[in-house]
Design an enzyme around this catalytic site. Sequence first.
Site, short mmCIF file in Angstrom:
data_model
loop_
_atom_site.label_atom_id
_atom_site.label_comp_id
_atom_site.label_asym_id
_atom_site.label_seq_id
_atom_site.Cartn_x
_atom_site.Cartn_y
_atom_site.Cartn_z
CG HIS A 1 85.09 32.45 -44.16
ND1 HIS A 1 84.55 31.18 -44.08
CD2 HIS A 1 86.37 32.25 -44.57
CE1 HIS A 1 85.45 30.27 -44.44
NE2 HIS A 1 86.58 30.91 -44.73
CG HIS B 1 91.26 32.29 -43.89
ND1 HIS B 1 91.67 30.97 -43.86
CD2 HIS B 1 90.06 32.28 -44.50
CE1 HIS B 1 90.75 30.22 -44.45
NE2 HIS B 1 89.76 30.99 -44.85
CB CYS C 1 91.87 28.45 -50.09
SG CYS C 1 91.47 27.98 -51.78
CG ASN D 1 88.97 29.26 -41.52
OD1 ASN D 1 89.54 28.35 -42.09
ND2 ASN D 1 88.00 29.94 -42.06
P1 HMG Z 1 87.75 21.54 -64.05
O1 HMG Z 1 88.95 20.69 -64.15
O2 HMG Z 1 87.74 22.87 -64.74
O3 HMG Z 1 86.38 20.83 -64.43
O4 HMG Z 1 87.47 21.76 -62.48
P2 HMG Z 1 85.92 19.62 -65.27
O5 HMG Z 1 84.43 19.75 -65.34
O6 HMG Z 1 86.74 19.54 -66.52
O7 HMG Z 1 86.24 18.34 -64.34
C1 HMG Z 1 87.51 17.76 -64.22
C2 HMG Z 1 87.37 16.40 -63.57
O8 HMG Z 1 86.81 16.54 -62.25
C3 HMG Z 1 86.41 15.48 -64.31
O9 HMG Z 1 86.86 14.16 -64.11
C4 HMG Z 1 85.10 15.68 -63.59
O10 HMG Z 1 84.25 14.56 -63.69
C5 HMG Z 1 85.56 15.85 -62.15
P3 HMG Z 1 87.58 13.35 -65.30
O11 HMG Z 1 86.59 13.30 -66.41
O12 HMG Z 1 88.82 14.13 -65.65
O13 HMG Z 1 87.87 12.00 -64.65
N1 HMG Z 1 84.65 16.65 -61.37
C6 HMG Z 1 84.18 16.29 -60.16
N2 HMG Z 1 84.41 15.18 -59.42
C7 HMG Z 1 83.75 15.12 -58.24
N3 HMG Z 1 82.94 16.10 -57.78
C8 HMG Z 1 82.72 17.21 -58.50
C9 HMG Z 1 83.35 17.32 -59.74
N4 HMG Z 1 83.32 18.27 -60.69
C10 HMG Z 1 84.13 17.84 -61.68
N5 HMG Z 1 81.93 18.16 -58.01
C11 HMG Z 1 86.09 22.25 -60.58
C12 HMG Z 1 86.40 22.57 -62.03
C13 HMG Z 1 85.14 23.31 -60.07
C14 HMG Z 1 85.44 20.87 -60.51
C15 HMG Z 1 87.42 22.24 -59.77
O14 HMG Z 1 88.11 23.43 -60.04
C16 HMG Z 1 87.22 22.11 -58.28
O15 HMG Z 1 86.73 21.09 -57.80
N6 HMG Z 1 87.66 23.13 -57.51
C17 HMG Z 1 87.52 23.13 -56.08
C18 HMG Z 1 88.54 24.00 -55.45
C19 HMG Z 1 88.29 24.07 -53.95
O16 HMG Z 1 87.63 23.23 -53.36
N7 HMG Z 1 88.85 25.11 -53.31
C20 HMG Z 1 88.70 25.31 -51.92
C21 HMG Z 1 87.32 25.73 -51.51
S1 HMG Z 1 87.00 27.47 -51.64
C22 HMG Z 1 87.65 28.14 -50.18
O17 HMG Z 1 88.33 27.47 -49.47
C23 HMG Z 1 87.29 29.54 -49.80
C24 HMG Z 1 86.26 29.61 -48.67
O18 HMG Z 1 86.69 28.95 -47.51
C25 HMG Z 1 85.94 31.08 -48.32
C26 HMG Z 1 87.19 31.93 -48.06
O19 HMG Z 1 88.06 31.55 -47.27
O20 HMG Z 1 87.21 33.04 -48.64
C27 HMG Z 1 84.93 28.95 -49.13
MG MG Z 2 88.09 29.84 -46.01
#
Ligand code: HMG
Ligand code: MG
Length: 299
Positions: free
Chosen positions: A208, A210, A241, A250
């Site tokens: 993967h 970028h 990201c 990407n």
């Molecule tokens: P947090 O704030 O530490 O967790 O986030 P929390 O459990 O305290 O949750 C905070 C709030 O989010 C709460 O709501 C939860 O209910 C809600 P509140 O009570 O404040 O109203 N919540 C959710 N809502 C919907 N769906 C869920 C969910 N989980 C919690 N699943 C958490 C921790 C992991 C949730 C947060 O950090 C997060 O969602 N991060 C995502 C970041 C992301 O998507 N990054 C991009 C993807 S990775 C990438 O792009 C790389 C990749 O392409 C590969 C590469 O390129 O190398 C894959």
């Molecule tokens: Mg990616």
Amino acid sequence: MNGLPSKVRIVEVGARDGLQNEKTIIPAQTKIELINRLSRTGLRTIEATSFVSSKWVPQLADAAEVFAAIDKRAGVRYPVLVPNEQGYDRARAVGADEVAVFSAASEAFNRKNINASIDESIERFAPILDKARADGVRVRGYVSTVLGCPYQGEVPLRDVVHVASRLYTMGCYEISLGDTIGIGTPRKARDMLRAVAAEVPIEALAVHFHDTRGQALANVLACLEEGVAIVDSSVSGTGGCPYAKGATGNVASEDVVYMLEGMGIDTGIDLAALIQTGLWLSAQLGHETSSKVARASAG
Ligand code: HMG
Ligand code: MG
């Protein structure tokens, strides 16, 4: 060197990795149409969206609506990203039968991206993998920052191998190795892949890249020469990201397919249809495609 594969499976990540990084919020209808168009190009794996927290990634807050509405074409898989059990349950509620979990080889990046250490993130995946096993759901695993981290710089190879082999041992059927910030060069990519392939079967590895520094196609080729036959890419070269400063798109799917088909490697994809989809998407997003192949075809 294992020689080039005769077939490659492309994992199209534009609807997720691409759209999660757009500055403006794209309407759900556009996302649905994008996925439906991609489904008609011969792609067999289309990552559809991401069931993460909408506070963290507002761009994909409509995951449930989008996933429920797309036409699920026979023979095409539509995995979705889930960060925790809550995400898994949301994805299952709309019928997802393949999910992807994600961690990084860098502690600093994991903290910024998912507010957890590597070990904590992997612990969060254990209940997902247990449920998935019981539900017959396939789980893909991503390892980010495999060639460098925007916060900690160098990422030791042993950390990449450690995270990849833990995800594999836990039950992920495939591990995608992500150069999240597009910093790697082909020799580094090959050395990283060799180190991981010593612990995880090469058939279970995807790459993967970028294209931040224009190295992505060269890196893909170096990994194909090592025997990898699964490549992640993004139509129109969208992506990045939000928690990886400076990371751009990407590698463009059109460019990967052009290179592979030009080398006699079968992808099963209709390049002309893919180019049209990418040009349509860039018109929707209001910025030019970063696929060189698409630009050349548009004249
Ligand atoms: P947090 O704030 O530490 O967790 O986030 P929390 O459990 O305290 O949750 C905070 C709030 O989010 C709460 O709501 C939860 O209910 C809600 P509140 O009570 O404040 O109203 N919540 C959710 N809502 C919907 N769906 C869920 C969910 N989980 C919690 N699943 C958490 C921790 C992991 C949730 C947060 O950090 C997060 O969602 N991060 C995502 C970041 C992301 O998507 N990054 C991009 C993807 S990775 C990438 O792009 C790389 C990749 O392409 C590969 C590469 O390129 O190398 C894959
Ligand atoms: Mg990616």
